[in-house]
Design a protein around this motif. Structure first.
Motif, PDB file in Angstrom:
ATOM      1  N   ASP A 136      53.758  47.492  33.211  1.00 17.74           N
ATOM      2  CA  ASP A 136      54.503  46.338  32.713  1.00 17.74           C
ATOM      3  C   ASP A 136      55.370  45.736  33.818  1.00 17.74           C
ATOM      4  O   ASP A 136      55.479  44.502  33.941  1.00 17.74           O
ATOM      5  CB  ASP A 136      55.377  46.733  31.521  1.00 17.74           C
ATOM      6  N   PHE A 137      55.977  46.621  34.619  1.00 16.84           N
ATOM      7  CA  PHE A 137      56.809  46.140  35.721  1.00 16.84           C
ATOM      8  C   PHE A 137      55.974  45.383  36.745  1.00 16.84           C
ATOM      9  O   PHE A 137      56.338  44.283  37.180  1.00 16.84           O
ATOM     10  CB  PHE A 137      57.516  47.318  36.394  1.00 16.84           C
ATOM     11  N   LEU A 138      54.831  45.968  37.120  1.00 20.99           N
ATOM     12  CA  LEU A 138      53.976  45.317  38.119  1.00 20.99           C
ATOM     13  C   LEU A 138      53.415  44.003  37.590  1.00 20.99           C
ATOM     14  O   LEU A 138      53.326  43.016  38.327  1.00 20.99           O
ATOM     15  CB  LEU A 138      52.836  46.259  38.522  1.00 20.99           C
ATOM     16  N   ARG A 139      53.036  43.984  36.292  1.00 18.67           N
ATOM     17  CA  ARG A 139      52.521  42.747  35.712  1.00 18.67           C
ATOM     18  C   ARG A 139      53.604  41.661  35.721  1.00 18.67           C
ATOM     19  O   ARG A 139      53.329  40.504  36.048  1.00 18.67           O
ATOM     20  CB  ARG A 139      52.032  42.992  34.287  1.00 18.67           C
ATOM     21  N   ALA A 140      54.830  42.053  35.351  1.00 18.22           N
ATOM     22  CA  ALA A 140      55.921  41.076  35.358  1.00 18.22           C
ATOM     23  C   ALA A 140      56.191  40.583  36.775  1.00 18.22           C
ATOM     24  O   ALA A 140      56.431  39.396  37.000  1.00 18.22           O
ATOM     25  CB  ALA A 140      57.183  41.700  34.766  1.00 18.22           C
ATOM     26  N   LEU A 141      56.133  41.507  37.737  1.00 21.90           N
ATOM     27  CA  LEU A 141      56.362  41.142  39.135  1.00 21.90           C
ATOM     28  C   LEU A 141      55.303  40.159  39.618  1.00 21.90           C
ATOM     29  O   LEU A 141      55.608  39.148  40.265  1.00 21.90           O
ATOM     30  CB  LEU A 141      56.345  42.405  40.001  1.00 21.90           C
ATOM     31  N   VAL A 142      54.030  40.428  39.273  1.00 20.16           N
ATOM     32  CA  VAL A 142      52.938  39.551  39.685  1.00 20.16           C
ATOM     33  C   VAL A 142      53.035  38.202  38.985  1.00 20.16           C
ATOM     34  O   VAL A 142      52.821  37.144  39.595  1.00 20.16           O
ATOM     35  CB  VAL A 142      51.576  40.231  39.393  1.00 20.16           C
ATOM     36  N   ASP A 143      53.368  38.207  37.691  1.00 22.46           N
ATOM     37  CA  ASP A 143      53.459  36.946  36.950  1.00 22.46           C
ATOM     38  C   ASP A 143      54.603  36.070  37.438  1.00 22.46           C
ATOM     39  O   ASP A 143      54.561  34.837  37.281  1.00 22.46           O
ATOM     40  CB  ASP A 143      53.616  37.225  35.458  1.00 22.46           C
ATOM     41  N   ASP A 144      55.628  36.692  38.019  1.00 21.08           N
ATOM     42  CA  ASP A 144      56.765  35.922  38.514  1.00 21.08           C
ATOM     43  C   ASP A 144      56.487  35.275  39.870  1.00 21.08           C
ATOM     44  O   ASP A 144      57.284  34.455  40.341  1.00 21.08           O
ATOM     45  CB  ASP A 144      58.002  36.810  38.624  1.00 21.08           C
ATOM     46  N   GLN A 145      55.370  35.636  40.509  1.00 20.71           N
ATOM     47  CA  GLN A 145      55.048  35.073  41.810  1.00 20.71           C
ATOM     48  C   GLN A 145      54.622  33.616  41.675  1.00 20.71           C
ATOM     49  O   GLN A 145      53.936  33.227  40.728  1.00 20.71           O
ATOM     50  CB  GLN A 145      53.901  35.860  42.463  1.00 20.71           C
ATOM     51  N   SER A 146      55.017  32.814  42.626  1.00 19.22           N
ATOM     52  CA  SER A 146      54.538  31.432  42.658  1.00 19.22           C
ATOM     53  C   SER A 146      53.137  31.358  43.257  1.00 19.22           C
ATOM     54  O   SER A 146      52.390  30.417  43.004  1.00 19.22           O
ATOM     55  CB  SER A 146      55.506  30.552  43.461  1.00 19.22           C
ATOM     56  N   SER A 152      38.910  40.118  40.914  1.00 11.46           N
ATOM     57  CA  SER A 152      37.562  39.894  40.408  1.00 11.46           C
ATOM     58  C   SER A 152      36.714  41.127  40.654  1.00 11.46           C
ATOM     59  O   SER A 152      37.066  41.992  41.469  1.00 11.46           O
ATOM     60  CB  SER A 152      36.917  38.681  41.097  1.00 11.46           C
ATOM     61  N   ASP A 153      35.575  41.204  39.949  1.00 13.14           N
ATOM     62  CA  ASP A 153      34.660  42.309  40.196  1.00 13.14           C
ATOM     63  C   ASP A 153      33.783  41.977  41.401  1.00 13.14           C
ATOM     64  O   ASP A 153      33.969  40.957  42.075  1.00 13.14           O
ATOM     65  CB  ASP A 153      33.824  42.624  38.950  1.00 13.14           C
ATOM     66  N   ALA A 154      32.807  42.841  41.671  1.00 20.42           N
ATOM     67  CA  ALA A 154      31.965  42.652  42.852  1.00 20.42           C
ATOM     68  C   ALA A 154      31.115  41.392  42.755  1.00 20.42           C
ATOM     69  O   ALA A 154      30.609  40.899  43.773  1.00 20.42           O
ATOM     70  CB  ALA A 154      31.083  43.878  43.065  1.00 20.42           C
ATOM     71  N   ASN A 155      30.945  40.863  41.533  1.00 18.24           N
ATOM     72  CA  ASN A 155      30.177  39.635  41.335  1.00 18.24           C
ATOM     73  C   ASN A 155      31.082  38.408  41.190  1.00 18.24           C
ATOM     74  O   ASN A 155      30.637  37.368  40.707  1.00 18.24           O
ATOM     75  CB  ASN A 155      29.280  39.770  40.099  1.00 18.24           C
ATOM     76  N   PHE A 156      32.344  38.568  41.589  1.00 22.62           N
ATOM     77  CA  PHE A 156      33.302  37.467  41.631  1.00 22.62           C
ATOM     78  C   PHE A 156      33.712  36.971  40.249  1.00 22.62           C
ATOM     79  O   PHE A 156      34.213  35.849  40.111  1.00 22.62           O
ATOM     80  CB  PHE A 156      32.772  36.297  42.482  1.00 22.62           C
ATOM     81  N   ARG A 157      33.517  37.790  39.219  1.00 20.27           N
ATOM     82  CA  ARG A 157      33.975  37.413  37.889  1.00 20.27           C
ATOM     83  C   ARG A 157      35.421  37.872  37.716  1.00 20.27           C
ATOM     84  O   ARG A 157      35.757  39.022  37.990  1.00 20.27           O
ATOM     85  CB  ARG A 157      33.081  38.008  36.799  1.00 20.27           C
ATOM     86  N   ILE A 158      36.260  36.978  37.248  1.00 21.56           N
ATOM     87  CA  ILE A 158      37.700  37.228  37.179  1.00 21.56           C
ATOM     88  C   ILE A 158      38.007  38.298  36.130  1.00 21.56           C
ATOM     89  O   ILE A 158      37.588  38.189  34.980  1.00 21.56           O
ATOM     90  CB  ILE A 158      38.456  35.929  36.855  1.00 21.56           C
ATOM     91  N   GLN A 159      38.740  39.329  36.547  1.00 21.56           N
ATOM     92  CA  GLN A 159      39.181  40.397  35.644  1.00 21.56           C
ATOM     93  C   GLN A 159      40.659  40.285  35.307  1.00 21.56           C
ATOM     94  O   GLN A 159      41.097  40.728  34.259  1.00 21.56           O
ATOM     95  CB  GLN A 159      38.899  41.761  36.279  1.00 21.56           C
ATOM     96  N   PHE A 160      41.410  39.720  36.228  1.00 22.73           N
ATOM     97  CA  PHE A 160      42.858  39.561  36.020  1.00 22.73           C
ATOM     98  C   PHE A 160      43.318  38.355  36.830  1.00 22.73           C
ATOM     99  O   PHE A 160      42.801  38.078  37.918  1.00 22.73           O
ATOM    100  CB  PHE A 160      43.631  40.794  36.475  1.00 22.73           C
ATOM    101  N   CYS A 161      44.305  37.645  36.299  1.00 28.95           N
ATOM    102  CA  CYS A 161      44.955  36.594  37.078  1.00 28.95           C
ATOM    103  C   CYS A 161      46.374  36.422  36.559  1.00 28.95           C
ATOM    104  O   CYS A 161      46.659  36.719  35.399  1.00 28.95           O
ATOM    105  CB  CYS A 161      44.181  35.284  37.006  1.00 28.95           C
ATOM    106  N   ASN A 162      47.248  35.967  37.421  1.00 23.57           N
ATOM    107  CA  ASN A 162      48.633  35.775  36.972  1.00 23.57           C
ATOM    108  C   ASN A 162      48.839  34.360  36.442  1.00 23.57           C
ATOM    109  O   ASN A 162      47.923  33.530  36.439  1.00 23.57           O
ATOM    110  CB  ASN A 162      49.614  36.126  38.091  1.00 23.57           C
ATOM    111  N   GLU A 163      50.055  34.098  35.988  1.00 19.91           N
ATOM    112  CA  GLU A 163      50.333  32.825  35.333  1.00 19.91           C
ATOM    113  C   GLU A 163      50.230  31.642  36.283  1.00 19.91           C
ATOM    114  O   GLU A 163      49.931  30.516  35.861  1.00 19.91           O
ATOM    115  CB  GLU A 163      51.715  32.870  34.683  1.00 19.91           C
ATOM    116  N   ALA A 164      50.452  31.886  37.567  1.00 23.15           N
ATOM    117  CA  ALA A 164      50.353  30.796  38.534  1.00 23.15           C
ATOM    118  C   ALA A 164      48.942  30.220  38.580  1.00 23.15           C
ATOM    119  O   ALA A 164      48.758  29.012  38.781  1.00 23.15           O
ATOM    120  CB  ALA A 164      50.770  31.289  39.920  1.00 23.15           C
ATOM    121  N   VAL A 165      47.942  31.071  38.379  1.00 17.56           N
ATOM    122  CA  VAL A 165      46.556  30.602  38.368  1.00 17.56           C
ATOM    123  C   VAL A 165      46.339  29.667  37.182  1.00 17.56           C
ATOM    124  O   VAL A 165      45.738  28.592  37.309  1.00 17.56           O
ATOM    125  CB  VAL A 165      45.578  31.794  38.306  1.00 17.56           C
ATOM    126  N   GLY A 166      46.820  30.084  36.024  1.00 13.24           N
ATOM    127  CA  GLY A 166      46.684  29.252  34.834  1.00 13.24           C
ATOM    128  C   GLY A 166      47.377  27.904  34.990  1.00 13.24           C
ATOM    129  O   GLY A 166      46.849  26.868  34.563  1.00 13.24           O
TER     130      GLY A 166
END
Length: 240
Positions: A136-146, A152-166
């Motif tokens: 939770d701490f790391l997710r909050a830290l990543v989401d707070d980044q500008s 992504s996986d080895a086929n470039f499919r997105i598995q996670f992204c932070n709010e800045a991407v959205g």
């Protein structure tokens, strides 16, 4: 050695690291091994002949426990037999703690008996809670980044992204997960990434570049990217 020997069975019962409690069909304690003594804080001699529900079942669960014992006494099958359950147990000093419970049933001379094996899950739950807190701490830290952060996986499919991407692409995290590359990635950039990123190695895992992207407003923006390849223990590529 005769594996059916009562002496051997008793030795295994006493040496078990898991708490083992044997009751009759009415829930009266017939056996209580040393591990059970350590787990619940009762001495064996103090619990024999007593109702197990009054000893280790938390008060808020006793009504359900008694209803289950009544069904067994009426000849119905026990619902918890043959399952592996996680539930709360009660210590002699009054504190509750999580346990893993499994129960087997046997019958002898027309009488039903139940043997319950219980394992303390307190340490495991504490480790899981600590891990969740770190995540939770790391997710909050990543989401707070500008800066945009994507995994992504080895086929470039997105598995996670932070709010800045959205925010940049005007999509929710749920809409982005599963996409191959981010939206607005020109075909020539995709072709270059397909060709270059698989060449990264554990010794040289990073590729930096400046690539164009089209944002949610349809505007062309040039973004500085740092792509790091992720590998498993055998050096196999698992994502970026």
């Amino acid at each position: 050695m005769d594996v059916t020997s009562p002496k051997l069975a008793q030795a295994v019962f006493e040496a078990s690291l898991d708490a083992v409690v044997v009751t009759d069909g009415a829930g009266l304690v017939l056996e209580f091994n040393p591990a059970a003594e350590r787990l619940f804080g009762f001495r064996r001699g103090d619990v024999l002949g007593k109702r197990i529900g009054d000893l280790i079942v938390p008060h808020k669960h006793r009504a359900a426990h008694e209803a289950g014992m009544a069904r067994c006494a009426a000849g119905h099958p026990a619902r918890v037999v043959g399952q592996r359950l996680e539930l709360e147990a009660l210590h002699r000093d009054g504190h509750m703690f999580p346990v893993e419970l499994s129960i087997i049933e046997t019958e002898s001379e027309g009488q039903r008996y139940f043997a319950a094996s219980l394992r303390d899950l307190s340490e495991r739950h504490a480790r899981e809670a600590e891990l969740r807190a770190r995540q939770d701490f790391l997710r909050a830290l990543v989401d707070d980044q500008s800066e945009m952060v994507i995994r992504s996986d080895a086929n470039f499919r997105i598995q996670f992204c932070n709010e800045a991407v959205g925010r940049f692409f005007g999509l929710s995290r749920e809409e982005l997960i599963g996409m191959q590359f981010t939206p607005g990635t020109p075909d020539e950039v995709k072709a270059r990434l397909f060709a270059e990123l698989p060449l990264l190695t554990p010794d040289e895992p990073v590729r930096r570049s400046v690539d164009p992207k089209i944002n949610a407003k349809g505007e062309l923006r040039w973004l500085e990217w740092s792509n790091r390849a992720l590998f498993d223990d055998k050096g196999g590529l698992i994502g970026h």
